[in-house]
Design a protein around this motif. Structure first.
Motif, PDB file in Angstrom:
ATOM      1  N   ARG A   1      -5.001  -5.067   0.821  1.00 33.89           N
ATOM      2  CA  ARG A   1      -4.687  -5.580  -0.514  1.00 33.89           C
ATOM      3  C   ARG A   1      -5.711  -5.097  -1.542  1.00 33.89           C
ATOM      4  O   ARG A   1      -5.354  -4.773  -2.684  1.00 33.89           O
ATOM      5  CB  ARG A   1      -4.632  -7.105  -0.489  1.00 33.89           C
ATOM      6  N   ALA A   2      -6.963  -5.033  -1.173  1.00 31.70           N
ATOM      7  CA  ALA A   2      -7.984  -4.538  -2.100  1.00 31.70           C
ATOM      8  C   ALA A   2      -7.733  -3.078  -2.467  1.00 31.70           C
ATOM      9  O   ALA A   2      -7.885  -2.678  -3.633  1.00 31.70           O
ATOM     10  CB  ALA A   2      -9.365  -4.702  -1.463  1.00 31.70           C
ATOM     11  N   ARG A   3      -7.323  -2.285  -1.489  1.00 26.34           N
ATOM     12  CA  ARG A   3      -7.024  -0.887  -1.795  1.00 26.34           C
ATOM     13  C   ARG A   3      -5.784  -0.776  -2.687  1.00 26.34           C
ATOM     14  O   ARG A   3      -5.719   0.104  -3.547  1.00 26.34           O
ATOM     15  CB  ARG A   3      -6.811  -0.099  -0.494  1.00 26.34           C
ATOM     16  N   VAL A   4      -4.814  -1.646  -2.474  1.00 21.99           N
ATOM     17  CA  VAL A   4      -3.622  -1.642  -3.324  1.00 21.99           C
ATOM     18  C   VAL A   4      -4.010  -1.917  -4.774  1.00 21.99           C
ATOM     19  O   VAL A   4      -3.541  -1.242  -5.702  1.00 21.99           O
ATOM     20  CB  VAL A   4      -2.598  -2.682  -2.827  1.00 21.99           C
ATOM     21  N   VAL A   5      -4.876  -2.903  -4.989  1.00 26.42           N
ATOM     22  CA  VAL A   5      -5.303  -3.229  -6.350  1.00 26.42           C
ATOM     23  C   VAL A   5      -6.045  -2.043  -6.974  1.00 26.42           C
ATOM     24  O   VAL A   5      -5.800  -1.677  -8.137  1.00 26.42           O
ATOM     25  CB  VAL A   5      -6.202  -4.485  -6.339  1.00 26.42           C
TER      26      VAL A   5
ATOM     27  N   LEU B   1       0.831  -1.200   0.000  1.00 28.47           N
ATOM     28  CA  LEU B   1       0.000   0.000   0.000  1.00 28.47           C
ATOM     29  C   LEU B   1       0.868   1.255   0.000  1.00 28.47           C
ATOM     30  O   LEU B   1       0.539   2.249  -0.662  1.00 28.47           O
ATOM     31  CB  LEU B   1      -0.922  -0.005   1.220  1.00 28.47           C
ATOM     32  N   THR B   2       1.974   1.222   0.707  1.00 29.51           N
ATOM     33  CA  THR B   2       2.881   2.376   0.721  1.00 29.51           C
ATOM     34  C   THR B   2       3.413   2.662  -0.681  1.00 29.51           C
ATOM     35  O   THR B   2       3.455   3.819  -1.132  1.00 29.51           O
ATOM     36  CB  THR B   2       4.046   2.108   1.682  1.00 29.51           C
ATOM     37  N   VAL B   3       3.807   1.589  -1.381  1.00 29.45           N
ATOM     38  CA  VAL B   3       4.304   1.758  -2.752  1.00 29.45           C
ATOM     39  C   VAL B   3       3.202   2.269  -3.670  1.00 29.45           C
ATOM     40  O   VAL B   3       3.413   3.176  -4.500  1.00 29.45           O
ATOM     41  CB  VAL B   3       4.877   0.426  -3.281  1.00 29.45           C
ATOM     42  N   ALA B   4       1.996   1.708  -3.531  1.00 26.06           N
ATOM     43  CA  ALA B   4       0.884   2.121  -4.388  1.00 26.06           C
ATOM     44  C   ALA B   4       0.514   3.584  -4.137  1.00 26.06           C
ATOM     45  O   ALA B   4       0.196   4.326  -5.083  1.00 26.06           O
ATOM     46  CB  ALA B   4      -0.321   1.214  -4.139  1.00 26.06           C
ATOM     47  N   ARG B   5       0.532   3.974  -2.872  1.00 22.38           N
ATOM     48  CA  ARG B   5       0.242   5.387  -2.559  1.00 22.38           C
ATOM     49  C   ARG B   5       1.299   6.302  -3.156  1.00 22.38           C
ATOM     50  O   ARG B   5       0.990   7.369  -3.704  1.00 22.38           O
ATOM     51  CB  ARG B   5       0.185   5.575  -1.045  1.00 22.38           C
TER      52      ARG B   5
ATOM     53  N   THR C   1      -3.559   0.698  -7.789  1.00 18.22           N
ATOM     54  CA  THR C   1      -2.726   0.349  -8.945  1.00 18.22           C
ATOM     55  C   THR C   1      -3.490   0.550 -10.242  1.00 18.22           C
ATOM     56  O   THR C   1      -2.963   1.110 -11.217  1.00 18.22           O
ATOM     57  CB  THR C   1      -2.248  -1.106  -8.831  1.00 18.22           C
ATOM     58  N   ASP C   2      -4.743   0.104 -10.279  1.00 21.94           N
ATOM     59  CA  ASP C   2      -5.545   0.276 -11.492  1.00 21.94           C
ATOM     60  C   ASP C   2      -5.805   1.754 -11.777  1.00 21.94           C
ATOM     61  O   ASP C   2      -5.698   2.206 -12.925  1.00 21.94           O
ATOM     62  CB  ASP C   2      -6.884  -0.460 -11.342  1.00 21.94           C
ATOM     63  N   ALA C   3      -6.161   2.519 -10.741  1.00 24.99           N
ATOM     64  CA  ALA C   3      -6.441   3.941 -10.948  1.00 24.99           C
ATOM     65  C   ALA C   3      -5.190   4.692 -11.391  1.00 24.99           C
ATOM     66  O   ALA C   3      -5.248   5.589 -12.242  1.00 24.99           O
ATOM     67  CB  ALA C   3      -6.996   4.547  -9.661  1.00 24.99           C
TER      68      ALA C   3
END
Length: 340
Positions: A99-103, A39-43, A106-108
Motif C-alpha cells: 500500500r505504501a508503494r501504491v501511494v 499496485l498493479t493499477v498504479a504500476r 500514485t503521487d509520482a
C-alpha cells in the motif's frame, strides 16, 4: 462431570481461538490481495504516464522519480509456512508495504502528468505565438510587394489574389490576437501552483484539460500557418508576373535600340560621285574602255593575288582597288570608279 465439563469448555475455547486465528490470516491475505491489485493499477498508470511524457516534460526529475518507484517492488506472494499468527502478521506487513508503494506511485504519477500538462500548454502556446508573429510579418511583406508591383505586371490577376490573401490574413491575425478559444474547465486553474491535494484523479483531470487546450491551440496554429503559406504563394506569383513584365520591357528596349542603330547607318547612293561627266575620268578625259560617252565599267572583279574566295569585307565608305594589266582602278565611297 466437572472434569468433563472443563474439557468441553477448553475444547470450545480452542476451537474459537483457532477460528479467530484463521479469520485473521484470511483477513490479512485478503488485504494483501487488494493491495496487490492496487499496485498493479498504479504500476500500469505510472508506466503509461512515463511513455506519454517521454521528451515532453520540462523537469526530468519527475520522470526519474517515477521510474525508480516502478522497480524493486515489494513482494505480495502470500505466506504459506508458519503458524496462523505468523502468517497473518507477515501478510499484514506485506500489505502495508504494498500500500505504501501504491501511494508513492500514485503521487509520482500525478507529478509526471502535471509536468506533462504544463509542457503541452507551454509548447502549444509558444508555437501559436510564433506563427501569429510570422503571420504579421508576412502580411507586412505582402503589402510592400503590392506597392512595389503596382504598374509592373502585364496581368493584374496575381496582384488581386495577393490583395485578397492579405485581407483574409489580416482578419485572421486580428482574431488570433484575442487569444485561444476557451476549452471547458480552464487548464490554468487546474495547474494553480498553490498547494492542493495531488491525487490520481486530479492529475488525470489536469492532463485531460491541458490536452484539450493544446489541441485547440494546435488547430488555431494550423489555421494561422495556412494563411502564411497562402501569402507566400501569392507573393511568389506576383514576383513571377513582375519578371514577365520586366522581360517584356527589356525586349521592347532591345527592339528600339536596334531600330535606332539602323536609322543611324546612311543609305548607299548608286552611280553618284565626284566625276566631271558621265563616262569621263578625272579632268574630262575619256574613261578607258568607254565608248560613245557611256560610263566605263571597272575591270573584271578578281581576287587579289594570294587570296581565294570572295573579296574581303570593308567598312562602309571603303572600296577595293584592283590592279589589272591595263592599270589600276580607283573608287570612292559613293560607288564611282575611274582609272588611276
Amino acid at each position: 462431570m466437572i472434569l468433563l465439563a472443563a474439557a468441553l469448555v477448553t475444547s470450545v475455547v480452542l476451537v474459537r481461538w483457532d477460528v479467530v486465528r484463521t479469520r485473521r490470516v484470511e483477513t490479512a491475505l485478503a488485504e494483501l490481495d487488494r493491495a496487490a491489485a492496487s499496485l498493479t493499477v498504479a504500476r500500469r498508470d505510472g508506466s503509461a504516464a512515463l511513455a506519454a511524457s517521454a521528451g515532453r516534460v520540462n523537469d526530468q526529475r519527475a520522470r526519474r522519480d517515477l521510474s525508480a518507484l516502478l522497480v524493486g517492488l515489494p513482494t505480495w506472494d502470500p505466506p504459506g509456512n508458519g503458524s496462523p499468527q505468523a502468517r497473518a502478521e507477515r501478510a499484514g506487513r506485506q500489505a502495508g508495504a504494498v500500500r505504501a508503494r501504491v501511494v508513492a506511485l500514485t503521487d509520482a504519477t500525478a507529478v509526471v502528468r502535471e509536468e506533462h500538462a504544463r509542457w503541452l500548454l507551454a509548447t502549444a502556446t509558444a508555437e501559436r505565438m510564433a506563427v501569429h508573429a510570422s503571420l504579421g510579418a508576412a502580411v507586412a511583406e505582402a503589402g510592400a510587394a503590392l506597392v512595389a508591383s503596382e504598374g509592373r505586371v502585364l496581368d493584374d490577376a496575381p496582384r488581386a489574389a495577393l490583395r485578397a490573401a492579405v485581407h483574409e490574413a489580416g482578419t485572421a491575425r486580428q482574431a488570433g490576437a484575442q487569444g485561444p478559444r476557451a476549452v471547458g474547465a480552464s487548464a490554468e486553474r487546474l495547474l494553480d501552483p498553490r498547494p492542493t491535494p495531488r491525487t490520481g484523479g486530479r492529475a488525470r483531470a489536469v492532463l485531460d484539460a491541458a490536452e484539450a487546450r493544446a489541441t485547440v491551440l494546435r488547430e488555431e496554429t494550423a489555421v494561422l500557418r495556412s494563411h502564411v503559406d497562402r501569402l507566400a504563394a501569392a507573393r511568389a506569383a506576383v514576383g513571377t508576373a513582375e519578371s514577365a513584365w520586366q522581360a517584356e520591357q527589356d525586349r521592347r528596349a532591345a527592339e528600339r535600340e536596334a531600330a535606332e542603330r539602323a536609322a543611324r547607318v546612311p543609305a548607299r547612293a548608286t552611280g553618284s560621285g565626284p566625276r566631271s561627266a558621265p563616262g569621263r575620268g578625272p579632268g574630262g578625259s575619256p574613261a578607258a574602255g568607254g565608248a560613245g560617252g557611256s560610263a566605263a565599267s571597272p575591270g573584271p572583279s578578281t581576287t587579289p593575288t594570294g587570296l581565294s574566295g570572295a573579296a574581303p569585307e570593308l567598312p562602309p565608305g571603303w572600296t577595293t582597288v584592283v590592279e589589272t594589266e591595263g592599270g589600276a582602278w580607283c573608287g570612292d565611297e559613293f560607288g564611282a570608279s575611274w582609272e588611276c
